[in-house]
Scaffold this active site. Structure first.
Site, PDB file in Angstrom:
ATOM      1  N   SER A 122      22.136  17.687  16.604  1.00  0.00           N
ATOM      2  CA  SER A 122      22.719  18.525  17.358  1.00  0.00           C
ATOM      3  C   SER A 122      22.879  19.507  16.562  1.00  0.00           C
ATOM      4  O   SER A 122      24.153  20.333  16.894  1.00  0.00           O
ATOM      5  CB  SER A 122      23.830  18.000  18.238  1.00  0.00           C
ATOM      6  OG  SER A 122      23.545  16.544  18.802  1.00  0.00           O
ATOM      7  N   LEU A 181      41.306  16.588  -1.439  1.00  0.00           N
ATOM      8  CA  LEU A 181      40.628  16.277  -0.566  1.00  0.00           C
ATOM      9  C   LEU A 181      40.293  18.216   0.582  1.00  0.00           C
ATOM     10  O   LEU A 181      42.086  18.606   0.777  1.00  0.00           O
ATOM     11  CB  LEU A 181      40.679  15.783   0.587  1.00  0.00           C
ATOM     12  CG  LEU A 181      39.878  15.612   1.961  1.00  0.00           C
ATOM     13  CD1 LEU A 181      38.265  14.777   1.540  1.00  0.00           C
ATOM     14  CD2 LEU A 181      40.577  14.727   3.087  1.00  0.00           C
ATOM     15  N   HIS A 232      39.970  12.794  23.846  1.00  0.00           N
ATOM     16  CA  HIS A 232      39.835  13.943  22.937  1.00  0.00           C
ATOM     17  C   HIS A 232      41.346  13.402  22.408  1.00  0.00           C
ATOM     18  O   HIS A 232      42.004  13.292  20.836  1.00  0.00           O
ATOM     19  CB  HIS A 232      40.267  15.160  23.147  1.00  0.00           C
ATOM     20  CG  HIS A 232      38.220  15.306  24.329  1.00  0.00           C
ATOM     21  ND1 HIS A 232      37.350  15.614  23.152  1.00  0.00           N
ATOM     22  CD2 HIS A 232      38.037  16.074  24.988  1.00  0.00           C
ATOM     23  CE1 HIS A 232      36.425  15.732  24.032  1.00  0.00           C
ATOM     24  NE2 HIS A 232      37.197  16.225  24.958  1.00  0.00           N
ATOM     25  N   ASP A 275      31.352  11.601  18.321  1.00  0.00           N
ATOM     26  CA  ASP A 275      30.680  11.785  19.435  1.00  0.00           C
ATOM     27  C   ASP A 275      31.794  10.770  20.443  1.00  0.00           C
ATOM     28  O   ASP A 275      31.534   9.888  19.589  1.00  0.00           O
ATOM     29  CB  ASP A 275      29.338  11.691  20.091  1.00  0.00           C
ATOM     30  CG  ASP A 275      29.024  11.985  20.664  1.00  0.00           C
ATOM     31  OD1 ASP A 275      29.729  12.730  21.030  1.00  0.00           O
ATOM     32  OD2 ASP A 275      28.118  12.529  20.547  1.00  0.00           O
TER      33      ASP A 275
END
Ligand code: FPP
Length: 248
Positions: free
Chosen positions: A196, A131, A37, A20
């Protein structure tokens, strides 16, 4: 903070992140939200790299929520383009790093080009064993839980599933995260202390880490700091401290 400061014996298996603050970070610099972004992608690259290096097995990034579709069209389009461009650019490097890609969320709601790019990345990296990078795209936990309930109800209606047999295992197997363990640690950047609509079922016993740092400033050192903070905590799962100590 350096990776050596992390105790490899008590790593969380799965870390989930609400990225965020891109918009606020950009605004503070007199820039367009989209700029935030773009800078956020550098943090994604950094965090994915360091998570893989220290041996985290699953990393889920909340990249686009169901509610994010309500943003101005220009921002939604820019985010989708950025997603496609980033995956296209990074997939070879991710593959080299043995990262396996996954997507959770309403895949069919994504633009076709985005679906295609994501599917290719998932296929290319399908046999990797390092991962697991899980992108939550057009995802919301209420959407996920409702889908699971509908699928279970349908099976009960068809007589394939006896309602008496519905337990946590059955319910979990209908969530889109059913292949992954629940996150032990959930990080949210940018100062908000909310979940959220993110992994509501899976976060039941997760440690929550909230930091005021905006996502574009959340890099290797900040991620390692969050892991170190997690390692200081005692996870009791409803038991008392002495019970936990006696099992160590
Ligand atoms: C939250 O900041 C961020 C998003 C909604 C998008 C996250 C996307 C990226 C970091 C880029 C692409 C990701 C990948 C995985 C390649 P915000 O816009 O809500 O910021 P604000 O709360 O300050 O307005």
């Amino acid at each position: 903070m350096q990776p050596e400061a992390i105790d490899k014996r008590s790593l969380p298996q799965h870390v989930a992140i609400i990225m965020d603050g891109n918009g606020r970070w950009a605004k503070e610099r007199g820039q367009d939200r989209i700029y935030g972004h773009h800078e956020g992608v550098i943090s994604v690259r950094d965090v994915v790299a360091v998570a893989g290096e220290i041996g985290i097995q699953y990393l889920t990034l909340y990249a686009f929520s169901t509610e994010n579709w309500n943003r101005p069209k220009a921002e939604v389009d820019a985010l989708m383009e950025l997603l496609v461009a980033t995956i296209r650019k990074e997939v070879d490097e991710l593959h080299k790093k043995n990262v396996r890609m996954h997507v959770i969320g309403d895949f069919a709601a994504l633009p076709e080009i985005c679906q295609k790019e994501m599917q290719e990345a998932i296929d290319i990296t399908a046999n990797n064993t390092g991962l697991n990078l899980i992108l939550a795209l057009s995802y919301s936990a209420k959407w996920e839980i409702l889908n699971a309930v509908k699928a279970i109800a349908q099976k009960a209606k068809e007589g394939v599933l006896n309602p008496d047999d519905i337990d946590e295992t059955v319910f979990h197997s209908h969530l889109c995260t059913h292949r992954f363990p629940d996150p032990e640690l959930m990080i949210r950047t940018s100062g908000e202390s909310r979940i959220s609509n993110f992994l509501l079922y899976q976060l039941a016993y997760s440690e929550l880490y909230f930091t005021p740092t905006h996502w574009p400033d959340f890099r290797r050192a900040q991620f390692l700091q969050a892991i170190a903070d997690y390692q200081q905590r005692e996870r009791r799962f409803g038991m008392i401290s002495e019970q936990i100590q006696s099992t160590k």
